[in-house]
Design a protein around this motif. Structure first.
Motif, PDB file in Angstrom:
ATOM      1  N   ILE A  90      14.866 -34.282  -2.921  1.00 47.42           N
ATOM      2  CA  ILE A  90      14.276 -33.135  -3.615  1.00 47.42           C
ATOM      3  C   ILE A  90      15.209 -31.935  -3.534  1.00 47.42           C
ATOM      4  N   ARG A  91      15.749 -31.703  -2.358  1.00 50.26           N
ATOM      5  CA  ARG A  91      16.668 -30.570  -2.153  1.00 50.26           C
ATOM      6  C   ARG A  91      17.922 -30.723  -3.013  1.00 50.26           C
ATOM      7  N   GLU A  92      18.492 -31.917  -3.048  1.00 50.21           N
ATOM      8  CA  GLU A  92      19.699 -32.144  -3.852  1.00 50.21           C
ATOM      9  C   GLU A  92      19.418 -31.966  -5.337  1.00 50.21           C
ATOM     10  N   SER A  93      18.276 -32.448  -5.803  1.00 50.98           N
ATOM     11  CA  SER A  93      17.951 -32.302  -7.227  1.00 50.98           C
ATOM     12  C   SER A  93      17.733 -30.839  -7.595  1.00 50.98           C
ATOM     13  N   GLU A  94      17.137 -30.053  -6.686  1.00 47.00           N
ATOM     14  CA  GLU A  94      16.961 -28.619  -6.942  1.00 47.00           C
ATOM     15  C   GLU A  94      18.310 -27.903  -6.985  1.00 47.00           C
ATOM     16  N   LEU A  95      19.207 -28.251  -6.056  1.00 52.47           N
ATOM     17  CA  LEU A  95      20.533 -27.632  -6.038  1.00 52.47           C
ATOM     18  C   LEU A  95      21.316 -27.975  -7.302  1.00 52.47           C
ATOM     19  N   LEU A  96      21.255 -29.222  -7.735  1.00 48.83           N
ATOM     20  CA  LEU A  96      21.964 -29.609  -8.957  1.00 48.83           C
ATOM     21  C   LEU A  96      21.401 -28.882 -10.171  1.00 48.83           C
ATOM     22  N   SER A  97      20.092 -28.798 -10.267  1.00 54.40           N
ATOM     23  CA  SER A  97      19.476 -28.115 -11.408  1.00 54.40           C
ATOM     24  C   SER A  97      19.826 -26.637 -11.426  1.00 54.40           C
ATOM     25  N   LYS A  98      19.879 -26.024 -10.258  1.00 50.82           N
ATOM     26  CA  LYS A  98      20.124 -24.582 -10.174  1.00 50.82           C
ATOM     27  C   LYS A  98      21.603 -24.229 -10.340  1.00 50.82           C
ATOM     28  N   HIS A  99      22.492 -24.958  -9.680  1.00 49.01           N
ATOM     29  CA  HIS A  99      23.913 -24.596  -9.649  1.00 49.01           C
ATOM     30  C   HIS A  99      24.804 -25.481 -10.518  1.00 49.01           C
ATOM     31  N   GLY A 100      24.267 -26.530 -11.080  1.00 47.13           N
ATOM     32  CA  GLY A 100      25.079 -27.478 -11.842  1.00 47.13           C
ATOM     33  C   GLY A 100      25.738 -26.879 -13.073  1.00 47.13           C
ATOM     34  N   SER A 101      25.050 -25.992 -13.765  1.00 41.75           N
ATOM     35  CA  SER A 101      25.628 -25.372 -14.966  1.00 41.75           C
ATOM     36  C   SER A 101      26.847 -24.527 -14.620  1.00 41.75           C
ATOM     37  N   LEU A 102      26.779 -23.804 -13.504  1.00 41.92           N
ATOM     38  CA  LEU A 102      27.907 -22.985 -13.082  1.00 41.92           C
ATOM     39  C   LEU A 102      29.091 -23.859 -12.671  1.00 41.92           C
ATOM     40  N   ILE A 103      28.827 -24.917 -11.936  1.00 43.39           N
ATOM     41  CA  ILE A 103      29.913 -25.806 -11.522  1.00 43.39           C
ATOM     42  C   ILE A 103      30.553 -26.464 -12.741  1.00 43.39           C
ATOM     43  N   ALA A 104      29.743 -26.905 -13.688  1.00 45.24           N
ATOM     44  CA  ALA A 104      30.277 -27.507 -14.908  1.00 45.24           C
ATOM     45  C   ALA A 104      31.116 -26.502 -15.696  1.00 45.24           C
ATOM     46  N   ALA A 105      30.658 -25.258 -15.745  1.00 46.24           N
ATOM     47  CA  ALA A 105      31.412 -24.209 -16.442  1.00 46.24           C
ATOM     48  C   ALA A 105      32.724 -23.921 -15.719  1.00 46.24           C
ATOM     49  N   LEU A 106      32.708 -23.933 -14.395  1.00 47.08           N
ATOM     50  CA  LEU A 106      33.946 -23.724 -13.630  1.00 47.08           C
ATOM     51  C   LEU A 106      34.938 -24.855 -13.890  1.00 47.08           C
ATOM     52  N   ILE A 107      34.457 -26.075 -13.933  1.00 51.30           N
ATOM     53  CA  ILE A 107      35.333 -27.221 -14.173  1.00 51.30           C
ATOM     54  C   ILE A 107      35.913 -27.170 -15.579  1.00 51.30           C
ATOM     55  N   ASN A 108      35.084 -26.834 -16.559  1.00 50.50           N
ATOM     56  CA  ASN A 108      35.533 -26.796 -17.955  1.00 50.50           C
ATOM     57  C   ASN A 108      36.392 -25.577 -18.272  1.00 50.50           C
ATOM     58  N   GLY A 109      36.426 -24.604 -17.379  1.00 50.82           N
ATOM     59  CA  GLY A 109      37.201 -23.397 -17.620  1.00 50.82           C
ATOM     60  C   GLY A 109      36.455 -22.336 -18.395  1.00 50.82           C
ATOM     61  N   ASP A 110      35.151 -22.526 -18.580  1.00 47.79           N
ATOM     62  CA  ASP A 110      34.340 -21.538 -19.295  1.00 47.79           C
ATOM     63  C   ASP A 110      34.044 -20.318 -18.431  1.00 47.79           C
ATOM     64  N   ALA A 111      34.174 -20.467 -17.113  1.00 47.53           N
ATOM     65  CA  ALA A 111      33.943 -19.356 -16.180  1.00 47.53           C
ATOM     66  C   ALA A 111      35.021 -19.406 -15.103  1.00 47.53           C
ATOM     67  N   GLU A 112      35.340 -18.240 -14.591  1.00 49.56           N
ATOM     68  CA  GLU A 112      36.328 -18.132 -13.512  1.00 49.56           C
ATOM     69  C   GLU A 112      35.607 -17.973 -12.180  1.00 49.56           C
ATOM     70  N   PRO A 113      36.115 -18.585 -11.111  1.00 47.20           N
ATOM     71  CA  PRO A 113      35.480 -18.397  -9.803  1.00 47.20           C
ATOM     72  C   PRO A 113      35.600 -16.947  -9.348  1.00 47.20           C
ATOM     73  N   MET A 114      34.484 -16.374  -8.900  1.00 43.32           N
ATOM     74  CA  MET A 114      34.468 -14.971  -8.502  1.00 43.32           C
ATOM     75  C   MET A 114      34.325 -14.786  -6.997  1.00 43.32           C
ATOM     76  N   SER A 115      34.057 -15.857  -6.262  1.00 39.76           N
ATOM     77  CA  SER A 115      33.906 -15.745  -4.815  1.00 39.76           C
ATOM     78  C   SER A 115      34.600 -16.930  -4.148  1.00 39.76           C
ATOM     79  N   ALA A 116      34.712 -16.838  -2.847  1.00 38.19           N
ATOM     80  CA  ALA A 116      35.332 -17.924  -2.083  1.00 38.19           C
ATOM     81  C   ALA A 116      34.471 -19.182  -2.156  1.00 38.19           C
ATOM     82  N   GLU A 117      33.159 -19.001  -2.216  1.00 38.50           N
ATOM     83  CA  GLU A 117      32.247 -20.148  -2.323  1.00 38.50           C
ATOM     84  C   GLU A 117      32.461 -20.891  -3.644  1.00 38.50           C
ATOM     85  N   GLU A 118      32.625 -20.154  -4.734  1.00 39.92           N
ATOM     86  CA  GLU A 118      32.856 -20.776  -6.033  1.00 39.92           C
ATOM     87  C   GLU A 118      34.225 -21.449  -6.082  1.00 39.92           C
TER      88      GLU A 118
END
Length: 121
Positions: A32-60
């Motif tokens: 349940i926790r993993e599915s919530e994390l993927l749903s919440k943060h997956g779009s940002l990670i996909a955008a970072l991979i595709n180059g649609d967004a730039e990482p703004m923090s050390a975590e990203e």
């Protein structure tokens, strides 16, 4: 095609209808926790991979490095994303009967007239 800004990307729920048509939570692959994390943060990670967004923090930057395979996953979201990538990129399972489909000839049984059983009323 309209470009999305960072706020829109982070608010968008991540779904993978091709590999998980009923969602991550109902797949049985993720907790349940993993599915919530993927749903919440997956779009940002996909955008970072595709180059649609730039990482703004050390975590990203760390998430991006894990997604590229440059380092091992440490945080729960990194582990969930790594597990997701491993699940969607696993090799497809072939048939246990071989590569081709059965034909009727494969099921033919050699018959001889000597072994026929005749039952009379």
């Amino acid at each position: 095609m309209a470009t999305m800004n960072r706020d829109q990307i982070t608010k968008k729920t991540f779904n993978d209808f091709k590999n998980y048509p009923y969602g991550f939570a109902r797949s049985g692959d993720f907790s349940i926790r993993e599915s919530e994390l993927l749903s919440k943060h997956g779009s940002l990670i996909a955008a970072l991979i595709n180059g649609d967004a730039e990482p703004m923090s050390a975590e990203e930057q760390s998430m991006l490095a894990v997604a590229r395979g440059e380092k091992a996953a440490e945080s729960p979201i990194e582990k969930a994303w790594s597990k997701y990538q491993a699940r969607i990129n696993r090799p497809k399972v072939g048939s246990m009967y071989g590569r081709s489909r059965y034909t009727d000839e494969a099921f033919e049984v050699a018959s001889s007239d000597d072994d026929d059983l005749v039952v009379e009323d």
